[in-house]
Design a protein around this motif. Sequence first.
Motif, PDB file in Angstrom:
ATOM      1  N   ALA A   1      60.109  30.000  99.103  1.00 31.56           N
ATOM      2  CA  ALA A   1      59.809  31.513  99.516  1.00 31.56           C
ATOM      3  C   ALA A   1      59.663  31.736 100.942  1.00 31.56           C
ATOM      4  O   ALA A   1      59.147  32.806 101.048  1.00 31.56           O
ATOM      5  CB  ALA A   1      59.081  31.949  98.459  1.00 31.56           C
ATOM      6  N   SER A   2      60.300  31.052 101.697  1.00 30.51           N
ATOM      7  CA  SER A   2      59.920  31.075 102.975  1.00 30.51           C
ATOM      8  C   SER A   2      60.699  32.060 103.876  1.00 30.51           C
ATOM      9  O   SER A   2      60.469  32.517 105.158  1.00 30.51           O
ATOM     10  CB  SER A   2      59.855  29.648 103.878  1.00 30.51           C
ATOM     11  N   ALA A   3      61.753  32.371 103.228  1.00 28.57           N
ATOM     12  CA  ALA A   3      62.807  33.360 103.785  1.00 28.57           C
ATOM     13  C   ALA A   3      62.874  34.750 102.960  1.00 28.57           C
ATOM     14  O   ALA A   3      62.313  34.762 101.932  1.00 28.57           O
ATOM     15  CB  ALA A   3      64.201  32.768 103.815  1.00 28.57           C
ATOM     16  N   ALA A   4      63.269  35.924 103.501  1.00 27.08           N
ATOM     17  CA  ALA A   4      63.209  37.188 102.732  1.00 27.08           C
ATOM     18  C   ALA A   4      64.062  36.926 101.243  1.00 27.08           C
ATOM     19  O   ALA A   4      63.318  37.490 100.380  1.00 27.08           O
ATOM     20  CB  ALA A   4      63.940  38.029 103.651  1.00 27.08           C
ATOM     21  N   ALA A   5      65.048  36.152 101.293  1.00 29.07           N
ATOM     22  CA  ALA A   5      65.784  35.967 100.001  1.00 29.07           C
ATOM     23  C   ALA A   5      64.737  35.218  99.141  1.00 29.07           C
ATOM     24  O   ALA A   5      64.660  35.743  97.731  1.00 29.07           O
ATOM     25  CB  ALA A   5      67.022  35.371 100.305  1.00 29.07           C
TER      26      ALA A   5
ATOM     27  N   ALA B   1      60.878  35.281  94.408  1.00 29.87           N
ATOM     28  CA  ALA B   1      59.753  35.306  94.135  1.00 29.87           C
ATOM     29  C   ALA B   1      59.198  36.699  93.192  1.00 29.87           C
ATOM     30  O   ALA B   1      58.494  36.724  92.196  1.00 29.87           O
ATOM     31  CB  ALA B   1      58.692  35.111  95.005  1.00 29.87           C
ATOM     32  N   ALA B   2      59.581  37.923  93.862  1.00 29.66           N
ATOM     33  CA  ALA B   2      59.212  39.162  93.419  1.00 29.66           C
ATOM     34  C   ALA B   2      59.648  39.461  91.953  1.00 29.66           C
ATOM     35  O   ALA B   2      59.128  39.899  91.027  1.00 29.66           O
ATOM     36  CB  ALA B   2      59.328  40.199  94.368  1.00 29.66           C
ATOM     37  N   ALA B   3      61.216  39.171  92.096  1.00 29.10           N
ATOM     38  CA  ALA B   3      61.919  39.156  90.909  1.00 29.10           C
ATOM     39  C   ALA B   3      61.261  38.320  89.743  1.00 29.10           C
ATOM     40  O   ALA B   3      61.174  38.920  88.411  1.00 29.10           O
ATOM     41  CB  ALA B   3      63.358  39.174  91.035  1.00 29.10           C
ATOM     42  N   VAL B   4      61.044  37.193  90.004  1.00 29.69           N
ATOM     43  CA  VAL B   4      60.424  36.175  88.852  1.00 29.69           C
ATOM     44  C   VAL B   4      59.263  36.717  88.358  1.00 29.69           C
ATOM     45  O   VAL B   4      58.804  36.714  87.136  1.00 29.69           O
ATOM     46  CB  VAL B   4      60.222  35.004  89.478  1.00 29.69           C
ATOM     47  N   GLN B   5      58.203  37.362  89.213  1.00 26.21           N
ATOM     48  CA  GLN B   5      57.170  38.055  88.891  1.00 26.21           C
ATOM     49  C   GLN B   5      57.280  39.078  87.888  1.00 26.21           C
ATOM     50  O   GLN B   5      56.507  39.407  86.963  1.00 26.21           O
ATOM     51  CB  GLN B   5      56.136  38.215  90.080  1.00 26.21           C
ATOM     52  N   ALA B   6      58.197  39.773  88.340  1.00 32.50           N
ATOM     53  CA  ALA B   6      58.436  41.346  87.628  1.00 32.50           C
ATOM     54  C   ALA B   6      59.195  41.131  86.175  1.00 32.50           C
ATOM     55  O   ALA B   6      58.895  41.714  85.307  1.00 32.50           O
ATOM     56  CB  ALA B   6      59.198  42.402  88.602  1.00 32.50           C
ATOM     57  N   TRP B   7      60.166  40.430  86.315  1.00 32.72           N
ATOM     58  CA  TRP B   7      61.176  40.036  85.127  1.00 32.72           C
ATOM     59  C   TRP B   7      61.007  38.743  84.545  1.00 32.72           C
ATOM     60  O   TRP B   7      61.613  38.467  83.558  1.00 32.72           O
ATOM     61  CB  TRP B   7      62.459  40.435  85.536  1.00 32.72           C
ATOM     62  N   GLY B   8      60.466  37.681  85.140  1.00 30.66           N
ATOM     63  CA  GLY B   8      59.985  36.322  84.337  1.00 30.66           C
ATOM     64  C   GLY B   8      61.251  35.466  84.940  1.00 30.66           C
ATOM     65  O   GLY B   8      61.998  35.655  85.428  1.00 30.66           O
ATOM     66  N   PRO B   9      60.842  34.281  84.571  1.00 33.38           N
ATOM     67  CA  PRO B   9      61.649  32.998  85.149  1.00 33.38           C
ATOM     68  C   PRO B   9      62.870  33.347  84.328  1.00 33.38           C
ATOM     69  O   PRO B   9      63.343  33.499  83.388  1.00 33.38           O
ATOM     70  CB  PRO B   9      60.983  31.795  84.747  1.00 33.38           C
ATOM     71  N   PRO B  10      64.113  32.739  85.211  1.00 35.68           N
ATOM     72  CA  PRO B  10      65.372  32.806  84.861  1.00 35.68           C
ATOM     73  C   PRO B  10      65.629  32.028  83.462  1.00 35.68           C
ATOM     74  O   PRO B  10      64.927  30.784  83.130  1.00 35.68           O
ATOM     75  CB  PRO B  10      66.317  31.992  85.729  1.00 35.68           C
ATOM     76  N   GLY B  11      66.354  32.709  82.458  1.00 38.68           N
ATOM     77  CA  GLY B  11      66.634  31.910  81.182  1.00 38.68           C
ATOM     78  C   GLY B  11      65.584  32.050  80.336  1.00 38.68           C
ATOM     79  O   GLY B  11      65.566  31.601  78.985  1.00 38.68           O
ATOM     80  N   GLU B  12      64.428  32.997  80.604  1.00 38.08           N
ATOM     81  CA  GLU B  12      63.313  32.808  79.650  1.00 38.08           C
ATOM     82  C   GLU B  12      63.379  34.450  79.272  1.00 38.08           C
ATOM     83  O   GLU B  12      63.763  35.315  79.977  1.00 38.08           O
ATOM     84  CB  GLU B  12      62.001  32.374  80.265  1.00 38.08           C
ATOM     85  N   ALA B  13      62.754  34.717  78.283  1.00 36.49           N
ATOM     86  CA  ALA B  13      62.524  36.253  77.766  1.00 36.49           C
ATOM     87  C   ALA B  13      61.810  37.208  78.852  1.00 36.49           C
ATOM     88  O   ALA B  13      60.775  36.500  79.345  1.00 36.49           O
ATOM     89  CB  ALA B  13      61.905  36.117  76.398  1.00 36.49           C
ATOM     90  N   PRO B  14      62.093  38.417  78.836  1.00 39.92           N
ATOM     91  CA  PRO B  14      61.195  39.173  80.025  1.00 39.92           C
ATOM     92  C   PRO B  14      59.941  39.188  79.589  1.00 39.92           C
ATOM     93  O   PRO B  14      59.010  39.726  80.504  1.00 39.92           O
ATOM     94  CB  PRO B  14      62.029  40.565  79.826  1.00 39.92           C
ATOM     95  N   GLY B  15      59.496  38.820  78.400  1.00 38.80           N
ATOM     96  CA  GLY B  15      58.129  38.920  77.833  1.00 38.80           C
ATOM     97  C   GLY B  15      57.008  38.253  78.891  1.00 38.80           C
ATOM     98  O   GLY B  15      56.131  38.202  78.826  1.00 38.80           O
ATOM     99  N   ARG B  16      57.646  37.118  79.522  1.00 42.53           N
ATOM    100  CA  ARG B  16      56.643  36.351  80.339  1.00 42.53           C
ATOM    101  C   ARG B  16      56.349  36.952  81.744  1.00 42.53           C
ATOM    102  O   ARG B  16      55.679  36.502  82.569  1.00 42.53           O
ATOM    103  CB  ARG B  16      57.644  34.849  80.729  1.00 42.53           C
ATOM    104  N   ALA B  17      57.034  38.158  82.140  1.00 43.30           N
ATOM    105  CA  ALA B  17      56.681  38.786  83.396  1.00 43.30           C
ATOM    106  C   ALA B  17      55.466  39.089  83.397  1.00 43.30           C
ATOM    107  O   ALA B  17      54.854  39.520  82.478  1.00 43.30           O
ATOM    108  CB  ALA B  17      57.893  39.841  83.548  1.00 43.30           C
ATOM    109  N   VAL B  18      55.014  38.883  84.594  1.00 46.28           N
ATOM    110  CA  VAL B  18      53.651  39.397  84.925  1.00 46.28           C
ATOM    111  C   VAL B  18      53.438  40.481  85.845  1.00 46.28           C
ATOM    112  O   VAL B  18      52.265  40.929  86.280  1.00 46.28           O
ATOM    113  CB  VAL B  18      52.714  37.858  85.240  1.00 46.28           C
ATOM    114  N   GLY B  19      54.386  40.967  86.297  1.00 46.76           N
ATOM    115  CA  GLY B  19      54.409  42.132  87.306  1.00 46.76           C
ATOM    116  C   GLY B  19      55.020  43.247  86.848  1.00 46.76           C
ATOM    117  O   GLY B  19      55.617  43.216  85.665  1.00 46.76           O
ATOM    118  N   GLU B  20      54.861  44.484  87.627  1.00 52.14           N
ATOM    119  CA  GLU B  20      55.714  45.628  87.135  1.00 52.14           C
ATOM    120  C   GLU B  20      57.017  45.721  87.832  1.00 52.14           C
ATOM    121  O   GLU B  20      57.181  45.581  89.158  1.00 52.14           O
ATOM    122  CB  GLU B  20      54.645  46.730  87.619  1.00 52.14           C
ATOM    123  N   PRO B  21      58.200  45.839  87.152  1.00 49.45           N
ATOM    124  CA  PRO B  21      59.326  46.052  87.817  1.00 49.45           C
ATOM    125  C   PRO B  21      59.443  46.924  88.896  1.00 49.45           C
ATOM    126  O   PRO B  21      60.203  46.836  89.982  1.00 49.45           O
ATOM    127  CB  PRO B  21      60.524  46.167  86.625  1.00 49.45           C
ATOM    128  N   GLY B  22      58.827  48.191  88.688  1.00 46.02           N
ATOM    129  CA  GLY B  22      58.935  49.321  89.585  1.00 46.02           C
ATOM    130  C   GLY B  22      58.264  48.811  90.825  1.00 46.02           C
ATOM    131  O   GLY B  22      58.704  49.278  91.937  1.00 46.02           O
TER     132      GLY B  22
END
Length: 299
Positions: free
Chosen positions: A15-19, A24-45
């Motif tokens: 995660a050393s570049a903007a992409a 990283a922010a998307a994973v935190q908000a929506w969860g890791p790829p291929g897993e249920a959104p319930g694992r998300a630990v952040g707020e999508p907004g």
Amino acid sequence: MTTDTMNPGDNPDHASAAAGLAFAAAVQAWGPPGEAPGRAVGEPGAADEWLRRMHRDEATVDFDWIHPTWLLRALQDESPAVRAVVAAHGPSVVRRALLASGGVPTPDRAPHPEVLDWISALWTERLVGGAAERADDPPAIVALARPSPLEGYRLWWTVGLVKSLLARGPDDAAAERAGWVFDRLGPPPPETRDWARRDLETVAKARVSGRRRTALLGLVTLARLLADCEPFRVRWALQHLPYPIVKRVRTLMPSAPKRAAAVSRLESLILRTAWDHLILENRIATPFPLAPERIDDEH
């Protein structure tokens, strides 16, 4: 560290570049790829807002912060008519830079509004924006972006002084006035002295003398440290230096196959030693940046 505990300000390798930071922010908000959104630990907004703010910062150029030589470079290939329009309708700092470089013609008529909009939008395409401060900025970026020009010169000159003393060793007569270097770093082993001497020889070929040579030696350290930083952030930070100096720094930056972790660690220690010394002498106000706190896997 796992993606569950990753903060947008953290800077792991992937995660050393903007992409990467966006991912990283998307994973935190929506969860890791291929897993249920319930694992998300952040707020999508909150993730959306953070990404929008990052994009807005990178798309917004701070003309007063960028060195005027970069503004001139951005306009160097434009026609006299375009430069005249930018001087008349652009930021005042751009007009001052153009006038100082030899003047610009005065338009004999007002530009068409649509043409003015296009010129205003496109002439800055060589410039980049960025947040004034980011929690994950490494010391090399902070050293470029936050000190005043005078403090920056003092810092790179002192870095060059530290390296030149490492090349000479504690028994050199010049080292008597800089015992603080060896109090901090200890006597350099032969391989370190040889390494520092090679940098001295490289700088000697540049045909600069006195304090400029010492400052250029400090910029060798900067070039090596910037090679390990996020490229977009490097480009943003370099705009704080005069463009001719940046061209020289870029020639000193090692390519990826030539980088050595041990050299980077030593250069980082040299930078920290010089910075701390200037802090003690009250010659630089910007504190040395501490690494952001990380959350280990076991926690």
